[in-house]
Design a protein around this motif. Structure first.
Motif: not given
Length: 526
Positions: A15-25, A159-161, A148-155
């Motif tokens: 998520t830090g490497r790719h600014l475009e959220i579609g690519e991050s996903l 990515a959304l921001e 795990v889903a709770h931990a995913l919230a931050e990254p």
């Protein structure tokens, strides 16, 4: 959760490497699918202002993007309040798609089926959207997967921001492009690059000096009559220098009220004088790492000249009301139509400032000394005016150019631009009315020409003889004025008529003022 730590580290990396959220996903979903019963991953952005939830990206377990034509669900006030409350609680919910659709209205796209985990995404502690994990039957999520889903919230919140900021920058870029296109239309230009008409002909000597001095950082003094193109030359120096990527600031020293000159040039601190409600940067700070063009430098009062000299010497200055020395890395280009050396002798311009500014002097010739450029300049201005006024493009004819070349152009290129604007407007796209444009401006209150002296007892003469008498009378006045038309010693003053009216009469009678220049060894501007 410890066994999921390597997975979370990998997700943060992607998520830090790719600014475009579609690519991050697309990068993150296969990583999650190796450790979770995951088939799809959706990110939805909350727009509280418009009470809606929009899908911004979705991907399957293989890393392929899911086409979601930007699904946007409108939220009722109650649904919006419930979704905001859910996000603020900060804990994900697990259940069937149907059950979660009822529990968090609007959060789950209608097309989804199977077992879901919906987690909140936050920005600075405020609701920003939701993350939806999808497991299709017969697979389903366990309780540990909620952690795990709770931990995913931050990254994924990050990515959304990042995606939001990219979208804002793109919107700003598009707005800037629209403003640029609008500006170019108003200016009648195709681009913002400097296209200097006459650079290879009448301005060749000046352009050679510009090319020579531009790469250095020395101050440049541009000398030339009003309207001769000093700002164009200053911009050419800036664009050809190492500071081209920096700001170019133009200051008309003659247009600043005397009491505000220091504040405009050097800035002021809050409360430094009545009305100074905030701190303000001056032109020097705003031009840092760029070029500051001081137009009409001869109009600067002596007190301001002292402070200007200091910043030219050591690059330091103080804001009005300030005590802390500031520094600005600025290249100075000054310009004037005045005789600064004469002003030095009269005590109206500091001699030390003159020597600081006149390190490299460039003289710009008046338009009357560049007759070979008139055709190209007239064409340039005619096409520009047609674009600005939304009229068909026309170019000057040979007769138009001949007429323009016979004029003295006391206002130089600026006057030529105004004349061609007028010619385009008067012609309304059918023809260029150059002759009319060269006469008194429409709506002018120019006085009617004074009658030429005629003997009161002489009988009326035929029109041809009257024209001959007018020719002799005007030529006599031009001879006495050495070809000068305007000014206190010009032929127009001697004849008691408006200079524009005299020029129009001379064109009609075929009188060429240039024949009378240089009489008795004297050569003056018309």
């Amino acid at each position: 959760m410890e066994r999921f730590a390597p997975l979370l580290l990998d997700l943060w990396r992607e998520t830090g490497r790719h600014l475009e959220i579609g690519e991050s996903l697309r990068r993150c979903t296969p990583l999650l699918a190796r450790r979770l019963p995951l088939d799809q991953l959706w990110v939805r952005r909350l727009d509280r202002a418009h009470a809606s939830l929009e899908t911004v990206a979705a991907a399957d377990a293989g890393g392929a993007a899911i086409a979601t034509p930007h699904v946007r669900d409108s939220l009722t006030p109650e649904a919006l309040a419930e979704l905001v409350a859910f996000c603020r609680r900060g804990k994900p919910l697990r259940g069937s798609a149907a059950a979660l659709a009822r529990r968090i209205e609007g959060a789950v796209p209608e097309s989804l089926e199977g077992d879901l985990i919906v987690g909140p995404l936050l920005r600075d502690g405020e609701p920003a959207g939701v993350l939806v994990l999808v497991a299709r039957a017969p697979r389903h999520f366990e309780r540990e997967h909620e952690e795990v889903a709770h931990a995913l919230a931050e990254p994924f919140s990050v990515a959304l921001e990042n995606d939001r900021r990219i979208a804002e920058l793109d919107a700003l870029r598009q707005a800037a492009e629209a403003d640029k296109r609008s500006l170019l239309t108003r200016l009648g230009r195709d681009d913002l690059s400097e296209n200097i008409v006459g650079a290879d002909s009448g301005l060749r000597a000046s352009m050679e000096r510009i090319e020579l001095v531009a790469p250095s950082d020395v101050p440049v003094l541009l000398l030339g009559e009003t309207g001769s193109g000093k700002e164009v030359a200053a911009r050419a120096i800036h664009s050809r220098s190492a500071r081209a990527a920096g700001p170019f600031m133009r200051v008309n020293c003659g247009a600043i009220p005397t009491g505000l000159i220091d504040s405009e040039l050097f800035g002021h601190e809050r409360g430094s004088f009545t009305g100074a409600a905030t701190q303000r940067k001056g032109w020097f700070e705003r031009a840092d790492r760029g070029t500051l063009f001081l137009d009409e430098i001869g109009e600067l009062p002596l007190a301001a000249q002292v402070r200007l000299l200091r910043i030219l010497q050591d690059g330091s200055f103080e804001r009005v009301g300030g005590t802390r020395p500031l520094h600005a890395d600025v290249r100075i280009v000054a310009a004037t139509h005045r005789d600064l050396q004469a002003m030095v002798g009269e005590g109206r311009f500091r001699e030390d400032l003159w020597y600081r500014l006149a390190v490299f002097v460039i003289h710009l010739p008046p338009l009357r000394e560049r007759p070979e450029d008139i055709a190209a300049l007239a064409t340039h201005f005619a096409l520009r005016a047609a674009t600005r006024f939304g009229l068909p493009a026309l170019t000057p004819t040979r007769d138009d150019v001949s007429l323009l070349a016979s004029y003295a152009w006391p206002g130089n290129i600026r006057e030529l631009g105004a004349v061609m604007d007028r010619a385009v407007l008067l012609g309304q796209g059918h023809v260029l009315e150059v002759a009319k444009a060269l006469g008194p401006a429409p709506g002018s209150s120019a006085p009617a020409p004074a009658p030429l002296p005629v003997s009161p007892v002489a009988p009326p003469e035929p029109s041809a003889k009257l024209d001959e008498a007018m020719v002799r009378h005007i030529e006599a006045a031009l001879t006495r004025a050495f070809g000068r038309i305007e000014g206190p010693f010009g032929a127009a003053r001697a004849l008691g008529i408006n200079p524009h009216t005299l020029r129009a009469r001379m064109r009609k009678l075929g009188i060429d003022w240039r024949r009378f220049r240089g009489t008795h060894g004297i050569s003056e501007n018309p």
